[in-house]
Design a protein around this motif. Structure first.
Motif, PDB file in Angstrom:
ATOM      1  N   SER A 171       0.817  -1.216   0.000  1.00  0.00           N
ATOM      2  CA  SER A 171       0.000   0.000   0.000  1.00  0.00           C
ATOM      3  C   SER A 171       0.852   1.268   0.000  1.00  0.00           C
ATOM      4  CB  SER A 171      -0.941   0.004   1.202  1.00  0.00           C
ATOM      5  OG  SER A 171      -0.219   0.155   2.403  1.00  0.00           O
ATOM      6  N   MET A 172       2.090   1.183   0.423  1.00  0.00           N
ATOM      7  CA  MET A 172       2.955   2.363   0.421  1.00  0.00           C
ATOM      8  C   MET A 172       3.648   2.585  -0.924  1.00  0.00           C
ATOM      9  SD  MET A 172       2.499   3.853   3.215  1.00  0.00           S
ATOM     10  CE  MET A 172       3.784   5.065   3.185  1.00  0.00           C
ATOM     11  N   ILE A 173       3.649   1.587  -1.789  1.00  0.00           N
ATOM     12  CA  ILE A 173       4.310   1.730  -3.088  1.00  0.00           C
ATOM     13  C   ILE A 173       3.683   2.837  -3.931  1.00  0.00           C
ATOM     14  CG2 ILE A 173       4.734   0.538  -5.287  1.00  0.00           C
ATOM     15  CD1 ILE A 173       5.321  -1.979  -3.629  1.00  0.00           C
ATOM     16  N   PRO A 174       2.345   2.949  -4.045  1.00  0.00           N
ATOM     17  CA  PRO A 174       1.801   4.074  -4.833  1.00  0.00           C
ATOM     18  C   PRO A 174       2.176   5.444  -4.261  1.00  0.00           C
ATOM     19  CG  PRO A 174       0.087   2.459  -4.411  1.00  0.00           C
ATOM     20  CD  PRO A 174       1.276   2.050  -3.616  1.00  0.00           C
ATOM     21  N   VAL A 175       2.270   5.539  -2.959  1.00  0.00           N
ATOM     22  CA  VAL A 175       2.663   6.811  -2.340  1.00  0.00           C
ATOM     23  C   VAL A 175       4.098   7.145  -2.730  1.00  0.00           C
ATOM     24  CG1 VAL A 175       3.019   7.999  -0.152  1.00  0.00           C
ATOM     25  CG2 VAL A 175       1.066   6.481  -0.423  1.00  0.00           C
ATOM     26  N   LEU A 176       4.959   6.144  -2.684  1.00  0.00           N
ATOM     27  CA  LEU A 176       6.360   6.356  -3.045  1.00  0.00           C
ATOM     28  C   LEU A 176       6.503   6.711  -4.524  1.00  0.00           C
ATOM     29  CD1 LEU A 176       9.224   6.277  -1.911  1.00  0.00           C
ATOM     30  CD2 LEU A 176       9.335   3.888  -2.606  1.00  0.00           C
ATOM     31  N   VAL A 177       5.723   6.074  -5.370  1.00  0.00           N
ATOM     32  CA  VAL A 177       5.767   6.365  -6.804  1.00  0.00           C
ATOM     33  C   VAL A 177       5.338   7.807  -7.077  1.00  0.00           C
ATOM     34  CG1 VAL A 177       4.668   5.794  -9.012  1.00  0.00           C
ATOM     35  CG2 VAL A 177       5.529   3.976  -7.551  1.00  0.00           C
ATOM     36  N   CYS A 178       4.383   8.304  -6.347  1.00  0.00           N
ATOM     37  CA  CYS A 178       3.961   9.710  -6.498  1.00  0.00           C
ATOM     38  C   CYS A 178       4.972  10.665  -5.878  1.00  0.00           C
ATOM     39  CB  CYS A 178       2.597   9.927  -5.849  1.00  0.00           C
ATOM     40  SG  CYS A 178       1.260   9.067  -6.643  1.00  0.00           S
ATOM     41  N   TRP A 179       5.632  10.235  -4.819  1.00  0.00           N
ATOM     42  CA  TRP A 179       6.534  11.110  -4.088  1.00  0.00           C
ATOM     43  C   TRP A 179       7.857  11.343  -4.821  1.00  0.00           C
ATOM     44  CZ3 TRP A 179      11.287  10.327  -1.500  1.00  0.00           C
ATOM     45  CH2 TRP A 179      11.657  11.352  -0.642  1.00  0.00           C
ATOM     46  N   LEU A 180       8.399  10.327  -5.464  1.00  0.00           N
ATOM     47  CA  LEU A 180       9.722  10.447  -6.081  1.00  0.00           C
ATOM     48  C   LEU A 180       9.822  11.550  -7.136  1.00  0.00           C
ATOM     49  CD1 LEU A 180      10.842   6.732  -6.290  1.00  0.00           C
ATOM     50  CD2 LEU A 180      11.811   8.525  -4.875  1.00  0.00           C
ATOM     51  N   PRO A 181       8.917  11.629  -8.130  1.00  0.00           N
ATOM     52  CA  PRO A 181       9.064  12.722  -9.098  1.00  0.00           C
ATOM     53  C   PRO A 181       8.855  14.108  -8.488  1.00  0.00           C
ATOM     54  CG  PRO A 181       7.307  11.213  -9.776  1.00  0.00           C
ATOM     55  CD  PRO A 181       7.846  10.726  -8.486  1.00  0.00           C
ATOM     56  N   LEU A 182       7.963  14.196  -7.519  1.00  0.00           N
ATOM     57  CA  LEU A 182       7.739  15.495  -6.877  1.00  0.00           C
ATOM     58  C   LEU A 182       8.956  15.925  -6.063  1.00  0.00           C
ATOM     59  CD1 LEU A 182       4.028  15.158  -5.758  1.00  0.00           C
ATOM     60  CD2 LEU A 182       4.944  16.722  -7.457  1.00  0.00           C
ATOM     61  N   SER A 183       9.605  14.980  -5.397  1.00  0.00           N
ATOM     62  CA  SER A 183      10.804  15.346  -4.635  1.00  0.00           C
ATOM     63  C   SER A 183      11.940  15.740  -5.569  1.00  0.00           C
ATOM     64  CB  SER A 183      11.220  14.209  -3.708  1.00  0.00           C
ATOM     65  OG  SER A 183      11.564  13.074  -4.451  1.00  0.00           O
ATOM     66  N   TRP A 184      12.064  15.054  -6.701  1.00  0.00           N
ATOM     67  CA  TRP A 184      13.099  15.400  -7.672  1.00  0.00           C
ATOM     68  C   TRP A 184      12.862  16.815  -8.217  1.00  0.00           C
ATOM     69  CZ3 TRP A 184      17.779  14.577  -8.979  1.00  0.00           C
ATOM     70  CH2 TRP A 184      18.256  14.979 -10.202  1.00  0.00           C
ATOM     71  N   GLN A 185      11.618  17.147  -8.531  1.00  0.00           N
ATOM     72  CA  GLN A 185      11.295  18.483  -9.041  1.00  0.00           C
ATOM     73  C   GLN A 185      11.548  19.548  -7.979  1.00  0.00           C
ATOM     74  OE1 GLN A 185      10.782  19.358 -12.020  1.00  0.00           O
ATOM     75  NE2 GLN A 185      10.034  21.433 -11.806  1.00  0.00           N
ATOM     76  N   THR A 186      11.240  19.245  -6.730  1.00  0.00           N
ATOM     77  CA  THR A 186      11.488  20.197  -5.648  1.00  0.00           C
ATOM     78  C   THR A 186      12.984  20.456  -5.500  1.00  0.00           C
ATOM     79  OG1 THR A 186       9.484  19.507  -4.514  1.00  0.00           O
ATOM     80  CG2 THR A 186      11.150  20.635  -3.190  1.00  0.00           C
ATOM     81  N   ILE A 187      13.789  19.403  -5.569  1.00  0.00           N
ATOM     82  CA  ILE A 187      15.249  19.559  -5.486  1.00  0.00           C
ATOM     83  C   ILE A 187      15.757  20.403  -6.651  1.00  0.00           C
ATOM     84  CG2 ILE A 187      17.431  18.294  -5.673  1.00  0.00           C
ATOM     85  CD1 ILE A 187      15.994  16.007  -4.117  1.00  0.00           C
ATOM     86  N   ARG A 188      15.239  20.165  -7.845  1.00  0.00           N
ATOM     87  CA  ARG A 188      15.653  20.953  -9.009  1.00  0.00           C
ATOM     88  C   ARG A 188      15.288  22.422  -8.845  1.00  0.00           C
ATOM     89  NH1 ARG A 188      13.044  19.037 -13.959  1.00  0.00           N
ATOM     90  NH2 ARG A 188      14.283  20.677 -14.893  1.00  0.00           N
ATOM     91  N   ARG A 189      14.100  22.693  -8.333  1.00  0.00           N
ATOM     92  CA  ARG A 189      13.672  24.090  -8.151  1.00  0.00           C
ATOM     93  C   ARG A 189      14.517  24.803  -7.107  1.00  0.00           C
ATOM     94  NH1 ARG A 189       9.118  26.004 -11.266  1.00  0.00           N
ATOM     95  NH2 ARG A 189       7.839  24.243 -11.833  1.00  0.00           N
TER      96      ARG A 189
END
Length: 99
Positions: A24-42
């Motif tokens: 059940s945590m895998i979908p959360v992680l899948v959504c979190w990874l691209p958003l965290s990468w974009q936040t780091i880039r910004r």
């Protein structure tokens, strides 16, 4: 499709399968990874350019700010869900170790 994934996660938790919490945590992680990468880039863009605009003046700081705001609207709740999920997983493992 995403709704099916969330319902599948819910059903595995409801049935109580062995690895249901991790699944059940895998979908959360899948959504979190691209958003965290974009936040780091910004954040790195702001540090490199000393602001929300490129050094040559091209770009809109307001559009940059709105983009960050919309991304953080999703990133913060997903991060909170991930943190609480990992804490709950740790607690479940501690309870299993005791019994």
């Amino acid at each position: 499709m995403p709704l099916m994934v969330w319902w599948g996660s819910y059903l595995t938790l409801k049935i109580g399968l062995k690895f249901s919490y991790i699944v059940s945590m895998i979908p959360v992680l899948v959504c979190w990874l691209p958003l965290s990468w974009q936040t780091i880039r910004r954040v790195s863009f702001i540090i490199e350019n000393e602001g929300m605009e490129r050094l040559d003046g091209y770009g809109s700081p307001m559009a940059f700010f709105i983009g960050i705001l919309i991304e953080q609207f999703f990133y913060v709740p997903i991060t909170i869900t991930l943190v609480f999920g990992l804490l709950a997983l740790k607690r479940i493992n501690q309870l299993k170790a005791v019994t």
